[in-house]
Design a protein around this motif. Structure first.
Motif, short mmCIF file in Angstrom:
data_model
loop_
_atom_site.label_atom_id
_atom_site.label_comp_id
_atom_site.label_asym_id
_atom_site.label_seq_id
_atom_site.Cartn_x
_atom_site.Cartn_y
_atom_site.Cartn_z
N UNK A 1 20.83 72.13 54.74
CA UNK A 1 21.30 73.51 54.67
C UNK A 1 20.65 74.29 53.54
N UNK A 2 20.34 73.62 52.44
CA UNK A 2 19.84 74.35 51.27
C UNK A 2 18.36 74.13 51.01
N UNK A 3 17.72 73.43 51.91
CA UNK A 3 16.28 73.21 51.78
C UNK A 3 15.60 73.75 53.03
N UNK A 4 14.55 74.53 52.86
CA UNK A 4 13.88 75.13 54.01
C UNK A 4 13.02 74.12 54.77
N UNK A 5 12.87 72.94 54.22
CA UNK A 5 12.09 71.89 54.87
C UNK A 5 13.07 70.90 55.48
N UNK A 6 12.89 70.60 56.77
CA UNK A 6 13.88 69.73 57.43
C UNK A 6 13.58 68.25 57.26
N UNK A 7 12.33 67.89 56.92
CA UNK A 7 11.99 66.50 56.67
C UNK A 7 11.12 66.45 55.42
N UNK A 8 11.46 65.55 54.52
CA UNK A 8 10.68 65.40 53.29
C UNK A 8 10.41 63.92 53.09
N UNK A 9 9.17 63.59 52.77
CA UNK A 9 8.85 62.22 52.43
C UNK A 9 9.25 62.01 50.98
N UNK A 10 10.17 61.12 50.77
CA UNK A 10 10.69 60.87 49.43
C UNK A 10 9.94 59.71 48.79
N UNK A 11 9.83 59.75 47.48
CA UNK A 11 9.16 58.67 46.75
C UNK A 11 10.09 57.51 46.46
N UNK A 12 11.41 57.73 46.61
CA UNK A 12 12.36 56.66 46.30
C UNK A 12 13.72 56.99 46.92
N UNK A 13 14.57 55.98 46.97
CA UNK A 13 15.96 56.20 47.39
C UNK A 13 16.68 57.11 46.41
N UNK A 14 16.25 57.07 45.15
CA UNK A 14 16.87 57.91 44.13
C UNK A 14 16.67 59.38 44.47
N UNK A 15 15.48 59.72 44.94
CA UNK A 15 15.23 61.11 45.34
C UNK A 15 16.13 61.49 46.52
N UNK A 16 16.36 60.55 47.43
CA UNK A 16 17.28 60.80 48.53
C UNK A 16 18.69 61.08 48.04
N UNK A 17 19.12 60.33 47.03
CA UNK A 17 20.44 60.56 46.44
C UNK A 17 20.49 61.93 45.77
N UNK A 18 19.41 62.31 45.10
CA UNK A 18 19.37 63.64 44.49
C UNK A 18 19.51 64.71 45.56
N UNK A 19 18.80 64.59 46.68
CA UNK A 19 18.89 65.57 47.76
C UNK A 19 20.32 65.66 48.28
N UNK A 20 21.00 64.53 48.40
CA UNK A 20 22.40 64.53 48.85
C UNK A 20 23.26 65.32 47.88
N UNK A 21 23.05 65.11 46.58
CA UNK A 21 23.82 65.83 45.56
C UNK A 21 23.50 67.31 45.60
N UNK A 22 22.21 67.66 45.69
CA UNK A 22 21.81 69.08 45.73
C UNK A 22 22.38 69.78 46.95
N UNK A 23 22.37 69.09 48.10
CA UNK A 23 22.91 69.68 49.33
C UNK A 23 24.39 70.02 49.19
N UNK A 24 25.13 69.22 48.45
CA UNK A 24 26.58 69.41 48.39
C UNK A 24 27.05 70.18 47.17
N UNK A 25 26.15 70.46 46.21
CA UNK A 25 26.59 71.15 44.99
C UNK A 25 26.81 72.64 45.27
N UNK A 26 27.97 73.19 44.89
CA UNK A 26 28.29 74.57 45.23
C UNK A 26 27.41 75.62 44.56
N UNK A 27 26.76 75.30 43.45
CA UNK A 27 25.93 76.29 42.76
C UNK A 27 24.46 76.26 43.20
#
Length: 144
Positions: free
Chosen positions: A1-27
């Motif tokens: 919802x908050x990223x204009x790119x629907x698929x991103x190649x991540x360098x690590x699972x950690x980056x995936x976790x960051x995306x999850x947090x960014x997607x759900x953060x209200x600010x």
């Protein structure tokens, strides 16, 4: 919802976790992985000139209306010696320099090193920027 790119190649699972947090953060209004965007920060490692490519840029609503904060985010698991120079360059030179120009919006930098603390660290960074903004407004108005 908050990223204009629907698929991103991540360098690590950690980056995936960051995306999850960014997607759900209200600010968070938007974020993107910087890969192939041409966003590079020059830095020196010893006598060698290098280019640093941060992982993400996040647009954060920190209370300045339409003037969103551009938060550069680096996700680090293993931290080599050059990572210290990158962080130092961002915090001491690049972010203060770009903010001083006042032509490219407001910028900040965050490095996340612990996967299980990404959510709380991200919240703390956003809250810290918000609190700094409030403090600057209060000091400019004489504390009223």
């Amino acid at each position: 919802r908050r990223c204009h790119i629907n698929w991103v190649v991540l360098d690590s699972d950690w980056e995936g976790e960051f995306c999850r947090v960014a997607e759900s953060h209200p600010r968070v209004r938007a974020y993107t992985k910087t890969q192939n965007l041409g966003f590079e920060v020059p830095y020196r490692y010893g006598s060698e000139a290098r280019k640093y490519l941060p992982d993400f840029i996040v647009l954060v609503d920190d209370g300045h209306g339409d003037d969103l904060l551009h938060l550069i985010v680096e996700i680090k698991g293993y931290r080599r010696e050059d990572a210290k120079e990158k962080k130092s360059t961002m915090e001491i030179y690049w972010v203060p320099g770009v903010n001083h120009l006042k032509e490219h919006g407001r910028w900040a930098f965050a490095e996340f090193k612990e996967i299980y603390q990404i959510e709380s660290d991200f919240k703390a960074k956003v809250e810290g920027e918000f609190n700094r903004m409030i403090d600057s407004v209060l000091s400019a108005s004489g504390g009223k």
